[in-house]
Design an enzyme around this catalytic site. Structure first.
Site, PDB file in Angstrom:
ATOM      1  N   THR A   1       2.345 -10.239   0.731  1.00  0.00           N
ATOM      2  CA  THR A   1       2.210 -11.687   0.844  1.00  0.00           C
ATOM      3  C   THR A   1       3.538 -12.406   0.647  1.00  0.00           C
ATOM      4  O   THR A   1       3.778 -13.447   1.261  1.00  0.00           O
ATOM      5  CB  THR A   1       1.176 -12.195  -0.182  1.00  0.00           C
ATOM      6  OG1 THR A   1      -0.095 -11.616   0.092  1.00  0.00           O
ATOM      7  CG2 THR A   1       1.038 -13.714  -0.140  1.00  0.00           C
TER       8      THR A   1
ATOM      9  N   SER B   1      -0.228  -4.416   1.294  1.00  0.00           N
ATOM     10  CA  SER B   1      -0.311  -3.365   0.278  1.00  0.00           C
ATOM     11  C   SER B   1      -1.696  -2.746   0.154  1.00  0.00           C
ATOM     12  O   SER B   1      -1.846  -1.695  -0.458  1.00  0.00           O
ATOM     13  CB  SER B   1       0.159  -3.873  -1.085  1.00  0.00           C
ATOM     14  OG  SER B   1      -0.792  -4.726  -1.684  1.00  0.00           O
TER      15      SER B   1
END
Length: 319
Positions: free
Chosen positions: A14, A61
């Site tokens: 992010t 992730s």
């Protein structure tokens, strides 16, 4: 006086996310920006350290794997061995705690390694990534950061890799250490330390990035859960199972019978708790994960099995 030499290893997440709308904080593409763009968004970064940056990966992730951990550890270790004074890893927050704990157990160094992420993408209003990255560099450059193992820095907090946990799905203050508390804080260029990890880590463990990582699964206990799922683990090739049990890692009578059957069949079973905090001790012949979350218990169980350890409870009591 020369500045410390820090390397930023970017992996996506992010913190490098981008959306077409600045109002968007949840709908975005993770890992869309490269490390050069990340560094350019942080005024004053070059005043903290002599920065070298590289793009290692550009993933969300949630897609990280044990093979990714191993490859990342190898790269970070090579940078430290080549003379870097510290390494900063930018990482998505979804599995940041697992990567951090793995690195905490396998890296052989006393130099600082800091993982950092963000809860809002780089294009969002009030993005938290640039300040988190500046704080991470400030911590990595601090002379007292050495010897504390791998650290996690977000929202002005410095957390130890063993105990850091993502505890909220959306807010910028998503990370905490429910059992241990923060090791320190960083704000406006100032770092204050409040503790250091007590368990062996980095150079004090027998694990390395070359330690095999056999498959280990995680299952959770809940009212009315089917024991058939537990029994099925034995046919998947898994070498271990972490049971995220209710309360103190408990299991229903049917689930306990299935867990015991797995153990008798050669699958290592470790009890943890789904509650988010607390200590789970050994019970009924099955090892307890202590204060490790189920996800971190999985990391340690993989390493313990890969290293050929017979005393699984001893590994959890130690690390």
């Amino acid at each position: 006086m020369s500045l410390p030499r820090l390397c930023i290893v970017a992996t996506g997440g992010t913190i490098a996310g981008a959306s077409a709308r600045p109002q968007a904080t949840m709908a975005y593409a993770a890992g869309a920006l490269d490390v050069a763009e990340l560094c350019a968004s942080v005024p004053g970064l070059d005043e903290v350290a002599d920065i070298r940056a590289e793009q290692f990966a550009a993933i969300d992730s949630k897609n990280a794997t044990p093979a990714f951990w191993q490859s990342l550890a190898g790269r970070v270790q090579s940078l430290l061995d080549a003379g870097a004074d510290g390494v900063i890893v930018t990482h998505g927050t979804d599995t940041l705690e697992e990567s951090a704990y793995y690195l905490h157990l396998v890296l052989k160094t006393d130099r600082p390694v800091v993982l950092v992420g963000a809860m809002r993408p780089a294009t969002a209003l009030s993005s938290d990534g640039p300040l988190n990255l500046l704080d991470a560099a400030t911590v990595a450059a601090h002379p007292q950061a050495a010897g504390r193992g791998v650290l996690v820095v977000l929202n002005h907090q410095i957390l130890g890799a063993r105990d850091a946990s993502k505890t909220n799905a959306n807010r910028p203050d998503a990370f905490a250490s429910p059992n241990a508390g923060a090791l320190g804080w960083v704000q406006d260029g100032r770092v204050a330390w409040m503790g250091r990890p007590e368990r062996p880590h980095t150079s004090a463990t027998p694990f390395t990035a070359a330690t095999p990582l056999p498959p280990v699964e995680v299952l959770a206990g809940y009212a009315g859960g089917s024991a058939a799922l537990i029994r099925a683990v034995g046919s998947t090739g898994a070498r271990g199972l972490v049971w995220a049990g209710t309360g103190n890692g408990s299991a229903s009578a049917d689930a306990q019978e299935a867990l015991d059957g797995l153990e008798r069949g050669g699958v290592a079973v470790v009890r943890a708790t789904r509650t988010g905090s607390g200590c789970v001790a050994a019970s009924g012949g099955l090892p307890g994960a202590g204060t490790l979350s189920p996800w971190k218990a999985r990391v340690l169980l993989m390493l313990a099995l890969g290293a050929g350890m017979d005393d699984i409870q001893g590994a959890f009591d130690t690390y």
